[in-house]
Motif scaffolding. Sequence first.
Motif, mmCIF file in Angstrom:
data_model
loop_
_atom_site.group_PDB
_atom_site.id
_atom_site.type_symbol
_atom_site.label_atom_id
_atom_site.label_comp_id
_atom_site.label_asym_id
_atom_site.label_seq_id
_atom_site.Cartn_x
_atom_site.Cartn_y
_atom_site.Cartn_z
ATOM 1 N N ASN A 46 -12.973 -0.152 2.615
ATOM 2 C CA ASN A 46 -13.169 -1.519 2.138
ATOM 3 C C ASN A 46 -14.660 -1.812 1.976
ATOM 4 O O ASN A 46 -15.468 -1.424 2.831
ATOM 5 C CB ASN A 46 -12.575 -2.519 3.128
ATOM 6 N N THR A 77 -2.509 0.715 -9.170
ATOM 7 C CA THR A 77 -1.882 1.736 -8.331
ATOM 8 C C THR A 77 -1.453 2.931 -9.176
ATOM 9 O O THR A 77 -1.137 2.803 -10.362
ATOM 10 C CB THR A 77 -0.643 1.187 -7.602
ATOM 11 N N THR A 100 -11.195 -2.762 -2.286
ATOM 12 C CA THR A 100 -10.416 -1.965 -1.347
ATOM 13 C C THR A 100 -9.799 -0.775 -2.070
ATOM 14 O O THR A 100 -9.267 -0.918 -3.170
ATOM 15 C CB THR A 100 -9.282 -2.803 -0.727
ATOM 16 N N SER A 101 -9.883 0.388 -1.453
ATOM 17 C CA SER A 101 -9.152 1.567 -1.937
ATOM 18 C C SER A 101 -8.316 2.099 -0.783
ATOM 19 O O SER A 101 -8.768 2.120 0.363
ATOM 20 C CB SER A 101 -10.108 2.639 -2.454
ATOM 21 N N LEU A 137 -2.015 5.924 -4.453
ATOM 22 C CA LEU A 137 -3.430 5.567 -4.420
ATOM 23 C C LEU A 137 -3.579 4.205 -5.074
ATOM 24 O O LEU A 137 -3.048 3.966 -6.166
ATOM 25 C CB LEU A 137 -4.263 6.604 -5.166
ATOM 26 N N SER A 138 -4.294 3.297 -4.406
ATOM 27 C CA SER A 138 -4.446 1.950 -4.949
ATOM 28 C C SER A 138 -5.902 1.500 -4.865
ATOM 29 O O SER A 138 -6.665 1.937 -3.997
ATOM 30 C CB SER A 138 -3.563 0.955 -4.189
ATOM 31 N N PHE A 139 -6.263 0.622 -5.799
ATOM 32 C CA PHE A 139 -7.581 0.015 -5.838
ATOM 33 C C PHE A 139 -7.403 -1.480 -6.055
ATOM 34 O O PHE A 139 -6.609 -1.900 -6.907
ATOM 35 C CB PHE A 139 -8.439 0.595 -6.966
ATOM 36 N N GLU A 140 -8.147 -2.277 -5.296
ATOM 37 C CA GLU A 140 -8.076 -3.724 -5.430
ATOM 38 C C GLU A 140 -9.483 -4.307 -5.540
ATOM 39 O O GLU A 140 -10.381 -3.921 -4.790
ATOM 40 C CB GLU A 140 -7.371 -4.357 -4.228
ATOM 41 N N TYR A 167 0.799 -1.207 0.000
ATOM 42 C CA TYR A 167 0.000 0.000 0.000
ATOM 43 C C TYR A 167 0.841 1.270 0.000
ATOM 44 O O TYR A 167 0.288 2.360 -0.097
ATOM 45 C CB TYR A 167 -0.905 0.025 1.229
ATOM 46 N N GLY A 174 -7.909 3.952 4.282
ATOM 47 C CA GLY A 174 -8.514 3.014 3.345
ATOM 48 C C GLY A 174 -9.995 2.819 3.567
ATOM 49 O O GLY A 174 -10.501 2.999 4.684
ATOM 50 N N ARG A 189 -4.953 -5.425 -8.769
ATOM 51 C CA ARG A 189 -4.595 -4.245 -7.998
ATOM 52 C C ARG A 189 -4.055 -3.184 -8.939
ATOM 53 O O ARG A 189 -3.087 -3.411 -9.669
ATOM 54 C CB ARG A 189 -3.545 -4.583 -6.948
#
Length: 278
Positions: A194, A147, A173-174, A155-158, A24, A192, A145
């Motif tokens: 979720n 990023t 998840t962000s 910034l990440s998104f899964e 992350y 984050g 994922r």
Amino acid sequence: MPIRTLLVLLFLLVSQQTLATNRYYSDNRLEPQPGFNWDWSIGAGYYIEDSYLVGLDSYDDGLEPDLNLVVSYNNFYLDIDHSQLSGGLVIGYSLIDKFDWGLDIVGTNVQSGFDETGLKIYDRDVVDELAGIDRRHYDFDVGLRLTRRFGDAQLSFELMHDVTGTHNSWIFTSFLTRISQYRNWELRTGLGVNYYGGDFTDYYFGIDPHETTDQRSVYKAHASQSLVLELHAEHPLSQNWVFLAGWLSTWFSSEISDSPIISQEYQHKAKVGVRYVF
């Protein structure tokens, strides 16, 4: 040996209760590198936490090992992170890593298992308020994922799905993180959100008819959310020794907190420790 049994044995050694690892953060070492690479450190820490399950002490503390291992081969990587409270195990493959963008296939544990003895499913003493509930197993989730790095922030998104047959649900998840320096301190902050599918929430926090008691009624849970805040700091003590401290807070939506086996809508955990970097 069934895959679920193998995963449980592994998670008992390396997993945490919460959702993330150092993937992350924008300085993560999971970017593709040619050939075989690895790095590791060991240590120990003292933690204090409260539990969200009914019947468990609202105050728990103790010592826990600090194992950190990163192994990569070209685009494949294995990351075990115990320094940060959000740490755990991640297996991944980098599909794209260009122009501050990254796209990975990742696999990780999202939710710890628990049963009528509590979160530590190897304990033998039954918690009265949890007596009679079925065991909720660990999950293992695989997905994509995405990023985007912005200097010292990321910034990440899964989007992941359970592949063990535990709850067969989707999880989104962000996470927004930032790393800053103050003198010899490295400071990390993360925020984050979720989203858990209905089957996930109902599997872990719902109550089936055969689990009911006079104090525990049937509960059908639906899709839910949680908000996560992490603060982490590290300071070198010598060439090899590092001091670390962290705080992790999680707040649950009403779909979780209204469950008869949940005592509160939040969970906090703090930790201090040292690790030796080889």
